[in-house]
Design an enzyme around this catalytic site. Sequence first.
Site, PDB file in Angstrom:
ATOM      1  N   GLU A  17      -2.451   3.925  -8.791  1.00  0.00           N
ATOM      2  CA  GLU A  17      -3.850   4.821  -8.519  1.00  0.00           C
ATOM      3  C   GLU A  17      -3.656   5.396  -9.966  1.00  0.00           C
ATOM      4  O   GLU A  17      -4.605   5.771 -10.338  1.00  0.00           O
ATOM      5  CB  GLU A  17      -3.160   5.563  -7.905  1.00  0.00           C
ATOM      6  CG  GLU A  17      -3.891   4.851  -6.372  1.00  0.00           C
ATOM      7  CD  GLU A  17      -3.039   5.492  -5.217  1.00  0.00           C
ATOM      8  OE1 GLU A  17      -2.647   6.467  -4.799  1.00  0.00           O
ATOM      9  OE2 GLU A  17      -3.428   4.577  -4.113  1.00  0.00           O
ATOM     10  N   TRP A  47       3.553  11.906  -1.395  1.00  0.00           N
ATOM     11  CA  TRP A  47       2.757  11.866  -0.173  1.00  0.00           C
ATOM     12  C   TRP A  47       0.841  11.944  -0.526  1.00  0.00           C
ATOM     13  O   TRP A  47       0.353  12.445  -0.381  1.00  0.00           O
ATOM     14  CB  TRP A  47       2.472  13.441  -0.144  1.00  0.00           C
ATOM     15  CG  TRP A  47       3.520  13.793   1.105  1.00  0.00           C
ATOM     16  CD1 TRP A  47       4.902  12.585   1.156  1.00  0.00           C
ATOM     17  CD2 TRP A  47       4.331  15.129   0.637  1.00  0.00           C
ATOM     18  NE1 TRP A  47       5.667  13.747   1.890  1.00  0.00           N
ATOM     19  CE2 TRP A  47       5.301  14.904   1.694  1.00  0.00           C
ATOM     20  CE3 TRP A  47       4.100  16.563   1.312  1.00  0.00           C
ATOM     21  CZ2 TRP A  47       6.146  16.362   2.292  1.00  0.00           C
ATOM     22  CZ3 TRP A  47       4.708  17.536   1.196  1.00  0.00           C
ATOM     23  CH2 TRP A  47       5.638  17.026   1.703  1.00  0.00           C
ATOM     24  N   LYS A  48       0.715  11.479  -2.180  1.00  0.00           N
ATOM     25  CA  LYS A  48      -0.835  11.248  -2.400  1.00  0.00           C
ATOM     26  C   LYS A  48      -0.871  12.938  -2.799  1.00  0.00           C
ATOM     27  O   LYS A  48      -0.496  13.775  -2.618  1.00  0.00           O
ATOM     28  CB  LYS A  48      -1.106  10.165  -2.416  1.00  0.00           C
ATOM     29  CG  LYS A  48      -0.458   9.133  -2.149  1.00  0.00           C
ATOM     30  CD  LYS A  48      -1.062   7.557  -1.620  1.00  0.00           C
ATOM     31  CE  LYS A  48      -0.183   6.931  -1.815  1.00  0.00           C
ATOM     32  NZ  LYS A  48      -0.384   5.935  -1.975  1.00  0.00           N
ATOM     33  N   GLY A  50       4.101   5.533   1.138  1.00  0.00           N
ATOM     34  CA  GLY A  50       3.233   6.889   0.778  1.00  0.00           C
ATOM     35  C   GLY A  50       2.718   7.258   2.108  1.00  0.00           C
ATOM     36  O   GLY A  50       3.352   7.990   2.645  1.00  0.00           O
ATOM     37  N   GLY A  51       1.768   5.647   2.758  1.00  0.00           N
ATOM     38  CA  GLY A  51       1.482   6.640   3.835  1.00  0.00           C
ATOM     39  C   GLY A  51       2.273   7.041   4.996  1.00  0.00           C
ATOM     40  O   GLY A  51       1.906   7.954   5.392  1.00  0.00           O
ATOM     41  N   GLY A  83      -1.375   0.932   0.682  1.00  0.00           N
ATOM     42  CA  GLY A  83      -2.361   1.487   1.205  1.00  0.00           C
ATOM     43  C   GLY A  83      -3.385   0.069   2.093  1.00  0.00           C
ATOM     44  O   GLY A  83      -4.156   0.579   2.331  1.00  0.00           O
ATOM     45  N   HIS A 137       1.929   5.187 -11.692  1.00  0.00           N
ATOM     46  CA  HIS A 137       1.858   4.823 -10.284  1.00  0.00           C
ATOM     47  C   HIS A 137       0.038   4.682 -10.316  1.00  0.00           C
ATOM     48  O   HIS A 137      -0.137   4.795 -11.725  1.00  0.00           O
ATOM     49  CB  HIS A 137       1.249   6.096  -9.345  1.00  0.00           C
ATOM     50  CG  HIS A 137       1.314   5.523  -7.730  1.00  0.00           C
ATOM     51  ND1 HIS A 137      -0.027   5.125  -7.782  1.00  0.00           N
ATOM     52  CD2 HIS A 137       1.800   5.879  -6.606  1.00  0.00           C
ATOM     53  CE1 HIS A 137      -0.107   4.470  -6.606  1.00  0.00           C
ATOM     54  NE2 HIS A 137       0.793   4.945  -5.527  1.00  0.00           N
TER      55      HIS A 137
HETATM   56  C1  PEP Z   1       2.159   3.901  -2.781  1.00  0.00           C
HETATM   57  O1  PEP Z   1       1.356   5.254  -3.096  1.00  0.00           O
HETATM   58  O2  PEP Z   1       3.394   4.366  -3.599  1.00  0.00           O
HETATM   59  C2  PEP Z   1       2.304   3.453  -1.662  1.00  0.00           C
HETATM   60  C3  PEP Z   1       3.351   2.795  -1.346  1.00  0.00           C
HETATM   61  O3  PEP Z   1       1.470   3.499  -0.261  1.00  0.00           O
HETATM   62  P1  PEP Z   1       1.847   2.504   0.577  1.00  0.00           P
HETATM   63  O4  PEP Z   1       3.084   3.130   1.285  1.00  0.00           O
HETATM   64  O5  PEP Z   1       0.760   3.778   1.660  1.00  0.00           O
HETATM   65  O6  PEP Z   1       1.183   1.240   0.768  1.00  0.00           O
END
Ligand code: PEP
Length: 280
Positions: A119, A30-31, A254-255, A194, A117
């Site tokens: 990020e 969910w970040k 993620g999203g 993302g 991760h």
């Molecule tokens: C993530 O944050 O690990 C990710 C894969 O994000 P997204 O699916 O939004 O690309």
Amino acid sequence: MKPVNDGGTPGEAGAASRAASRRPLIAGNWKMNAGGQDACPLSAAVAKATRELTRAEVVVAPPFTAIAAVAHELAEAKSEVGIAAQNMSAEVSGAFTGEISSGMLKDAGATWVILGHSERRQLFAETDESVARKVASAMAAELRPIVCVGETLEQREAGDTLAVVERQVRAVLDELAKQPGFGVIAYEPVWAIGTGKVARAEDAQEVHAFIRGLLAKASEDLAGVTRILYGGSVKADNAEALLAQDDIDGALVGGASLDAAGFAKIVEAAHRLAERAEQG
Ligand code: PEP
């Protein structure tokens, strides 16, 4: 230590043993979203929408502040959905203002933790070494690590994808080998996170097979039971092609994990493929 993966007995690496030894895992990151009042309804909706999709294991990773509330919500719903934290300190306790330890995460109700991760590597200066320390600390506390690896666009264009991934995997290999199947690796090409740009299924498979080969150098057992997830713009409409690859054992999402219905469709794809594989 005993191999663990919730999916059955350890087997040889590769497609033949996949259904028997690696239950697909779909984890929602969910970040820094849904940390307040949205967390409980979102986790409840995920639990409800995935309840019957038992061939896949489901994990959600809310922000720290929502872990305890989500754990309570999922327990009330008698849900099997697991909870991951998105980061943790390698330290166990002490004067580390603003940090959260493995013990604190477990007390709050997490059984998993996402580590390394991209990020965190890019924005918070995490290194292979600091990620490895965190993995060791998580495993010592019996918190299951989801270790993220993956190359940047620049590295891919320079032809360095496999070298980068090898360096990142090697940093945690000894730790993961201590308890085969307890930890999970997520291959997440940074350029796909993302951005809406998903890796082609066969390109992702190539890197996943390479990672499994690295694991096999430590032990065949480790290679056979370790789940390797793909992450990077996974959505309901591209999940099946990725999950159908021999060495892709799930997804880190993620999203698309912020929408319970869309997330459940990804889980459904994993469930359906596992069911088909069981039926031969
Ligand atoms: C993530 O944050 O690990 C990710 C894969 O994000 P997204 O699916 O939004 O690309």
